[in-house]
Design a protein around this motif. Structure first.
Motif: not given
Length: 446
Positions: A133-159
């Motif tokens: 990401y070209a922008e600095t991401i203002d999320l702490d590590s735990d919040t960031f990891v949870k978001m990525v995990l949920v969003d990526a899994s959602f996309i795979i399951e959606l497909f």
């Protein structure tokens, strides 16, 4: 008198010296001015010591430049679902979080991977993901990891569900909005992250179930070149995938040069001097050619969904592919060709444009606004050649231009045409009467 003046001056001088000494003492005393600046020094030191996120070579995701965003805010902003960090805090999109969590649960049940293992995998990739990401991401590590995990899994399951099941989220009207949100430039996860989770869940995927294949199926309506999902197709994220669907394949991309189209006459002007327009089925969607006075252009459908897709691909080219703007080239060319509603109507009559917007003016405005503020460094050379050929064709037919001018001035509307015909008729009759009278005068005098 002199002694008195001297006595008056001395106390003032003594007072000044005393202030200087006090200032010096305050500077020398620990906790003076230094103490006042301690917080600032600490803040700056923390700034220097903050770990720098390395930019990823695998993927770069940018925010849409303000000069584009201000023209149509909604076209770049997710309406239903947030994917990735850039719109994660948007309260309006929180309603979909429960759906994403349910899909995440479905992904875990389908893949049978331990939650702790999934978390560790994303944790190990966190720095690489942030670097995309070209922008600095203002999320702490735990919040960031949870978001990525949920969003990526959602996309795979959606497909998966889109491919195999009749799921309410797939069939309901909201499904179209979800699909559009998944192609927005600011609503992306790096593809390699989703691919990594997919490979862990399905280590030996068949050709029918590969992630790239599932992505192609989900976005198939945009795949106008009928590209096959094979290992040679490299994408950074889903906006990049749609661009891949629409521009020429790498081995067939035309050369680019720093020459530009200096002047392109409008569709109406070209038609008036004899240029014919022909719709063609293009291999890449953007092959524009001119042959013996026939301008060949692929069909373009205009609607609100198309505008969203086009704006985000153009924004991608303005940030990531500034010297490879093949998609942008096409809309620059069309913008030069379309300047009035007459141009839109002409291209609609030739089946080059399919206008599903409110009217011709809306179509003209859409084409025009897509190119506002666009930075163009170079252009594909075949477009420049087409522009030059059309200019030569137009300039070599001055008599047609004069006829077109006469027609526009005197026959542009039925009432104007009637008035012109009546006027010409009156002039003809008067001329005839004058000629007869002249002949009779000549005979009478003889």
């Amino acid at each position: 008198m002199e002694e008195s003046a001297s006595m008056q001056i001395q106390p003032a001088t003594a007072s000044i010296n005393s202030e200087d000494q006090n200032i010096q003492k305050e500077a020398d005393i620990p906790g003076g001015n230094e103490k006042k600046n301690d917080e600032l020094v600490i803040e700056i030191r923390e700034m220097f010591e903050r770990p720098e996120i390395r930019s990823s070579a695998q993927c770069r995701i940018y925010k849409v430049p303000h000069y584009l965003r201000k023209l149509n805010e909604e076209a770049y902003t997710p309406q239903v679902i947030s994917i990735g960090p850039l719109h994660h805090k948007n309260e309006r999109l929180k309603a979909m979080e429960k759906h994403k969590e349910r899909f995440f649960k479905g992904f875990r049940e389908r893949s049978k991977i331990e939650l702790e293992y999934l978390v560790n995998i994303i944790k190990e990739m966190e720095e690489s993901i942030r670097g995309c990401y070209a922008e600095t991401i203002d999320l702490d590590s735990d919040t960031f990891v949870k978001m990525v995990l949920v969003d990526a899994s959602f996309i795979i399951e959606l497909f998966f569900r889109h491919w195999s099941e009749n799921n309410p989220l797939i069939k309901e009207p909201r499904a179209v909005a979800v699909m559009l949100d998944l192609v927005l430039l600011e609503n992306q996860l790096p593809f390699f992250v989703i691919q990594q989770l997919y490979n862990l869940a399905y280590p030996s995927p068949s050709n029918d179930h590969g992630l790239l294949k599932l992505s192609f199926i989900y976005f198939r309506e945009f795949n106008i070149q009928f590209i096959n999902a094979h290992p040679n197709v490299k994408i950074e994220h889903f906006t990049d995938l749609l661009r891949t669907f629409l521009i020429p394949p790498p081995e067939k991309q035309p050369e680019r040069g720093y020459g530009m189209i200096n002047r392109l006459y409008t569709a109406t002007q070209l038609h008036e001097v004899g240029v014919k327009f022909k719709v063609i089925a293009s291999e890449s969607g953007f092959d524009i050619k001119v042959k013996k006075g026939v301008l060949e252009i692929p069909r373009l459908v205009l609607n609100d969904r198309v505008e969203v897709v086009c704006r985000n691909i153009i924004a991608l080219e303005q940030t990531r592919y500034i010297e490879e703007g093949y998609f942008t080239d096409y809309f620059i060319f069309m913008d030069l060709l379309i300047k009035t509603r007459k141009d839109v109507d002409l291209l609609c009559d030739k089946n080059i444009l399919f206008n599903h917007l409110d009217n011709s003016y809306a179509a003209e405005l859409m084409i025009k606004n897509l190119n506002k503020g666009i930075l163009l460094i170079n252009m594909r050379r075949d477009y420049v050649d087409v522009g030059e050929k059309l200019k030569i064709f137009y300039d070599q037919r001055p008599w047609r231009r004069r006829m077109a001018l006469l027609k526009s001035e005197y026959f542009s509307t039925p009432s104007q045409a009637t008035s012109t015909v009546v006027t010409l008729g009156v002039i003809t009759v008067l001329t005839l009467i004058q000629t007869v009278c002249s002949i009779m005068q000549v005979k009478g005098s003889s």
